[in-house]
Write a protein that holds these residues in place. Structure first.
Motif, PDB file in Angstrom:
ATOM      1  N   LEU A  45     -39.104 -61.697 -44.702  1.00  0.00           N
ATOM      2  CA  LEU A  45     -40.134 -62.223 -45.599  1.00  0.00           C
ATOM      3  C   LEU A  45     -41.096 -61.137 -46.065  1.00  0.00           C
ATOM      4  CD1 LEU A  45     -41.024 -65.519 -43.702  1.00  0.00           C
ATOM      5  CD2 LEU A  45     -39.651 -65.280 -45.777  1.00  0.00           C
ATOM      6  N   TRP A  77     -39.994 -62.558 -40.468  1.00  0.00           N
ATOM      7  CA  TRP A  77     -38.667 -63.010 -40.873  1.00  0.00           C
ATOM      8  C   TRP A  77     -38.612 -64.524 -40.762  1.00  0.00           C
ATOM      9  CZ3 TRP A  77     -34.151 -59.702 -41.455  1.00  0.00           C
ATOM     10  CH2 TRP A  77     -34.466 -58.347 -41.440  1.00  0.00           C
ATOM     11  N   GLU A  78     -37.538 -65.115 -41.271  1.00  0.00           N
ATOM     12  CA  GLU A  78     -37.364 -66.554 -41.120  1.00  0.00           C
ATOM     13  C   GLU A  78     -35.913 -66.876 -40.786  1.00  0.00           C
ATOM     14  OE1 GLU A  78     -38.118 -68.747 -44.757  1.00  0.00           O
ATOM     15  OE2 GLU A  78     -36.719 -67.529 -45.899  1.00  0.00           O
ATOM     16  N   ARG A  96     -33.267 -69.677 -41.319  1.00  0.00           N
ATOM     17  CA  ARG A  96     -33.146 -70.653 -42.397  1.00  0.00           C
ATOM     18  C   ARG A  96     -32.043 -71.670 -42.079  1.00  0.00           C
ATOM     19  NH1 ARG A  96     -34.482 -68.091 -47.503  1.00  0.00           N
ATOM     20  NH2 ARG A  96     -32.662 -69.088 -48.393  1.00  0.00           N
ATOM     21  N   ARG A  99     -37.399 -74.080 -41.604  1.00  0.00           N
ATOM     22  CA  ARG A  99     -37.627 -72.653 -41.380  1.00  0.00           C
ATOM     23  C   ARG A  99     -38.322 -72.438 -40.045  1.00  0.00           C
ATOM     24  NH1 ARG A  99     -34.644 -72.871 -45.102  1.00  0.00           N
ATOM     25  NH2 ARG A  99     -34.854 -71.862 -47.121  1.00  0.00           N
ATOM     26  N   LEU A 144     -40.337 -69.325 -38.457  1.00  0.00           N
ATOM     27  CA  LEU A 144     -40.864 -68.001 -38.718  1.00  0.00           C
ATOM     28  C   LEU A 144     -40.752 -67.166 -37.457  1.00  0.00           C
ATOM     29  CD1 LEU A 144     -41.935 -69.753 -41.056  1.00  0.00           C
ATOM     30  CD2 LEU A 144     -43.779 -68.123 -41.242  1.00  0.00           C
ATOM     31  N   ALA A 195     -39.473 -66.314 -32.276  1.00  0.00           N
ATOM     32  CA  ALA A 195     -39.746 -67.377 -33.253  1.00  0.00           C
ATOM     33  C   ALA A 195     -41.101 -67.992 -32.924  1.00  0.00           C
ATOM     34  CB  ALA A 195     -38.651 -68.433 -33.219  1.00  0.00           C
ATOM     35  N   GLY A 252     -42.151 -73.641 -36.465  1.00  0.00           N
ATOM     36  CA  GLY A 252     -41.229 -74.184 -37.453  1.00  0.00           C
ATOM     37  C   GLY A 252     -41.958 -74.951 -38.536  1.00  0.00           C
ATOM     38  N   LYS A 289     -39.806 -76.918 -45.282  1.00  0.00           N
ATOM     39  CA  LYS A 289     -40.192 -76.248 -46.516  1.00  0.00           C
ATOM     40  C   LYS A 289     -40.121 -77.214 -47.689  1.00  0.00           C
ATOM     41  CE  LYS A 289     -38.967 -72.139 -48.894  1.00  0.00           C
ATOM     42  NZ  LYS A 289     -37.949 -71.173 -49.069  1.00  0.00           N
ATOM     43  N   ILE A 341     -42.839 -69.755 -48.785  1.00  0.00           N
ATOM     44  CA  ILE A 341     -43.451 -70.118 -47.510  1.00  0.00           C
ATOM     45  C   ILE A 341     -44.962 -70.156 -47.749  1.00  0.00           C
ATOM     46  CG2 ILE A 341     -43.858 -69.394 -45.118  1.00  0.00           C
ATOM     47  CD1 ILE A 341     -40.973 -70.116 -45.502  1.00  0.00           C
ATOM     48  N   ASP A 374     -48.894 -70.519 -43.315  1.00  0.00           N
ATOM     49  CA  ASP A 374     -47.862 -70.351 -42.288  1.00  0.00           C
ATOM     50  C   ASP A 374     -47.558 -68.876 -42.041  1.00  0.00           C
ATOM     51  OD1 ASP A 374     -47.019 -72.967 -41.236  1.00  0.00           O
ATOM     52  OD2 ASP A 374     -46.645 -73.381 -43.351  1.00  0.00           O
ATOM     53  N   ALA A 411     -48.131 -67.089 -38.395  1.00  0.00           N
ATOM     54  CA  ALA A 411     -47.103 -66.285 -37.732  1.00  0.00           C
ATOM     55  C   ALA A 411     -47.624 -64.883 -37.439  1.00  0.00           C
ATOM     56  CB  ALA A 411     -45.843 -66.225 -38.588  1.00  0.00           C
TER      57      ALA A 411
END
Length: 111
Positions: A47, A52-53, A55, A64, A66, A81, A84, A87, A92, A96, A100
């Motif tokens: 991202l 990152w995500e 998917r 998603r 994150l 992670a 969640g 979406k 994003i 959020d 993250a």
């Protein structure tokens, strides 16, 4: 085939997975396992510089998780992670991403 990284699910991710549809939760976990072996941006996408995500699409709903990398131990890269989301738009939400990033900073402060 060797795993490219390990995944750590923080408590907020576990709560998210328990709240959503059981089949969607299983598909998310399946996709995470798959992403550990494949380099596929449909499963795991960058991202920005730090986030990152993971998917997953299930029943026309975009899920998603994150995440960020912890590569301090070269022989054992972790993807952590943070939380969640479901979406609803193409991007994003900024809140959020900020959440993250805040979790990431706390993680590296105390770990």
């Amino acid at each position: 085939m060797k795993e490219k990284f390990e995944v750590v699910l923080l408590e907020e991710v576990r709560v998210f997975l328990r709240k959503i549809d059981k089949k969607a939760s299983r598909k998310i976990l399946y996709n995470i396992r798959k992403a550990k072996y494949l380099n596929d941006p449909r499963l795991f996408k960058k991202l920005n510089a730090d986030l990152w995500e993971f998917r997953t699409e299930y029943a026309n709903i975009q899920y998603r998780l994150l995440a960020f990398w912890d590569t301090r131990k070269k022989e054992n890269s972790l993807v952590v992670a943070t939380h969640g989301i479901i979406k609803k738009t193409s991007k994003i939400p900024r809140s959020d991403l900020e959440k993250a990033e805040k979790i990431r900073k706390i993680y590296f402060t105390y770990n």
